[in-house]
Design a protein around this motif. Structure first.
Motif, PDB file in Angstrom:
ATOM      1  N   VAL A  33       0.839  -1.202   0.000  1.00  0.00           N
ATOM      2  CA  VAL A  33       0.000   0.000   0.000  1.00  0.00           C
ATOM      3  C   VAL A  33       0.870   1.247   0.000  1.00  0.00           C
ATOM      4  O   VAL A  33       0.629   2.195  -0.753  1.00  0.00           O
ATOM      5  CB  VAL A  33      -0.968  -0.009   1.202  1.00  0.00           C
ATOM      6  CG1 VAL A  33      -1.688   1.318   1.332  1.00  0.00           C
ATOM      7  CG2 VAL A  33      -1.979  -1.137   1.059  1.00  0.00           C
ATOM      8  N   GLY A  39       0.092   5.183   0.355  1.00  0.00           N
ATOM      9  CA  GLY A  39      -0.753   5.170   1.536  1.00  0.00           C
ATOM     10  C   GLY A  39       0.031   5.089   2.823  1.00  0.00           C
ATOM     11  O   GLY A  39       1.239   4.900   2.837  1.00  0.00           O
ATOM     12  N   GLU A  43      -4.734   4.034   5.912  1.00  0.00           N
ATOM     13  CA  GLU A  43      -5.340   3.461   4.714  1.00  0.00           C
ATOM     14  C   GLU A  43      -5.246   1.943   4.706  1.00  0.00           C
ATOM     15  O   GLU A  43      -6.132   1.263   4.201  1.00  0.00           O
ATOM     16  CB  GLU A  43      -4.719   4.079   3.474  1.00  0.00           C
ATOM     17  CG  GLU A  43      -5.187   5.511   3.308  1.00  0.00           C
ATOM     18  CD  GLU A  43      -4.302   6.323   2.410  1.00  0.00           C
ATOM     19  OE1 GLU A  43      -3.204   5.854   2.063  1.00  0.00           O
ATOM     20  OE2 GLU A  43      -4.701   7.449   2.075  1.00  0.00           O
ATOM     21  N   ALA A  46      -8.018   0.939   7.010  1.00  0.00           N
ATOM     22  CA  ALA A  46      -9.320   1.148   6.368  1.00  0.00           C
ATOM     23  C   ALA A  46      -9.614   0.060   5.346  1.00  0.00           C
ATOM     24  O   ALA A  46     -10.745  -0.440   5.269  1.00  0.00           O
ATOM     25  CB  ALA A  46      -9.358   2.524   5.707  1.00  0.00           C
ATOM     26  N   SER A  47      -8.617  -0.331   4.589  1.00  0.00           N
ATOM     27  CA  SER A  47      -8.856  -1.369   3.586  1.00  0.00           C
ATOM     28  C   SER A  47      -9.126  -2.722   4.243  1.00  0.00           C
ATOM     29  O   SER A  47      -9.970  -3.491   3.774  1.00  0.00           O
ATOM     30  CB  SER A  47      -7.683  -1.457   2.612  1.00  0.00           C
ATOM     31  OG  SER A  47      -6.523  -1.907   3.253  1.00  0.00           O
ATOM     32  N   LEU A  96      -6.276   4.402  -3.922  1.00  0.00           N
ATOM     33  CA  LEU A  96      -6.961   3.859  -2.759  1.00  0.00           C
ATOM     34  C   LEU A  96      -8.341   3.323  -3.136  1.00  0.00           C
ATOM     35  O   LEU A  96      -8.761   2.282  -2.621  1.00  0.00           O
ATOM     36  CB  LEU A  96      -7.090   4.929  -1.669  1.00  0.00           C
ATOM     37  CG  LEU A  96      -7.775   4.484  -0.383  1.00  0.00           C
ATOM     38  CD1 LEU A  96      -6.989   3.364   0.280  1.00  0.00           C
ATOM     39  CD2 LEU A  96      -7.964   5.647   0.559  1.00  0.00           C
ATOM     40  N   GLN A  97      -9.030   3.977  -4.048  1.00  0.00           N
ATOM     41  CA  GLN A  97     -10.349   3.511  -4.467  1.00  0.00           C
ATOM     42  C   GLN A  97     -10.263   2.137  -5.133  1.00  0.00           C
ATOM     43  O   GLN A  97     -11.110   1.270  -4.889  1.00  0.00           O
ATOM     44  CB  GLN A  97     -11.011   4.519  -5.421  1.00  0.00           C
ATOM     45  CG  GLN A  97     -11.407   5.816  -4.774  1.00  0.00           C
ATOM     46  CD  GLN A  97     -10.241   6.773  -4.601  1.00  0.00           C
ATOM     47  OE1 GLN A  97      -9.187   6.615  -5.239  1.00  0.00           O
ATOM     48  NE2 GLN A  97     -10.402   7.748  -3.727  1.00  0.00           N
ATOM     49  N   LEU A 100      -9.676  -0.408  -2.397  1.00  0.00           N
ATOM     50  CA  LEU A 100     -10.902  -0.710  -1.663  1.00  0.00           C
ATOM     51  C   LEU A 100     -11.832  -1.602  -2.482  1.00  0.00           C
ATOM     52  O   LEU A 100     -12.483  -2.496  -1.938  1.00  0.00           O
ATOM     53  CB  LEU A 100     -11.607   0.582  -1.249  1.00  0.00           C
ATOM     54  CG  LEU A 100     -10.876   1.428  -0.222  1.00  0.00           C
ATOM     55  CD1 LEU A 100     -11.655   2.708   0.055  1.00  0.00           C
ATOM     56  CD2 LEU A 100     -10.623   0.661   1.057  1.00  0.00           C
TER      57      LEU A 100
END
Length: 108
Positions: A33, A39, A43, A46-47, A96-97, A100
């Motif tokens: 990441v 990231g 992050e 969050a993932s 990041l999108q 995810l």
């Protein structure tokens, strides 16, 4: 001596291999990441949270659906297929999108 069910043995061995592969990715995940999408620890967390929430919710829904539909093998095979596409998708993650989205696919 009791005979083993060969299909169940194959299923358990293949599942153990998949779980082991996932566990091997875990320690290098944070570095992935940080390097690929720039990231930080937030992050990464969050993932993982997105993966855990998706996995838990889909597990509840798919088990109810599988009990009604009686196609456990098909559902299991679709899950493994989605998981293989998601692991392959790590190669193409640039934001990041996208990460995810891959985590949501893994949750399925």
């Amino acid at each position: 001596m009791k005979k083993f069910n060969s299909r169940l043995t194959i299923l358990l061995i293949s599942n153990a291999i998949i779980v082991m592969a996932s566990a091997m990715i875990g320690p290098i995940y944070a570095a992935f990441v940080a390097k690929n999408i720039g990231g930080d620890l937030l992050e990464v967390g969050a993932s993982y949270a997105v993966y855990a929430i998706t996995s838990g919710g889909i597990m509840l829904l798919s088990s109810k659906f599988a009990d009604k539909w009686r196609k456990e093998k098909l559902i299991m095979n679709l899950g493994y297929l989605i998981m293989s596409f998601a692991f392959f998708g790590y190669i193409f993650v640039n934001s990041l999108q996208e990460l995810l989205f891959i985590q949501i696919m893994l949750g399925f």
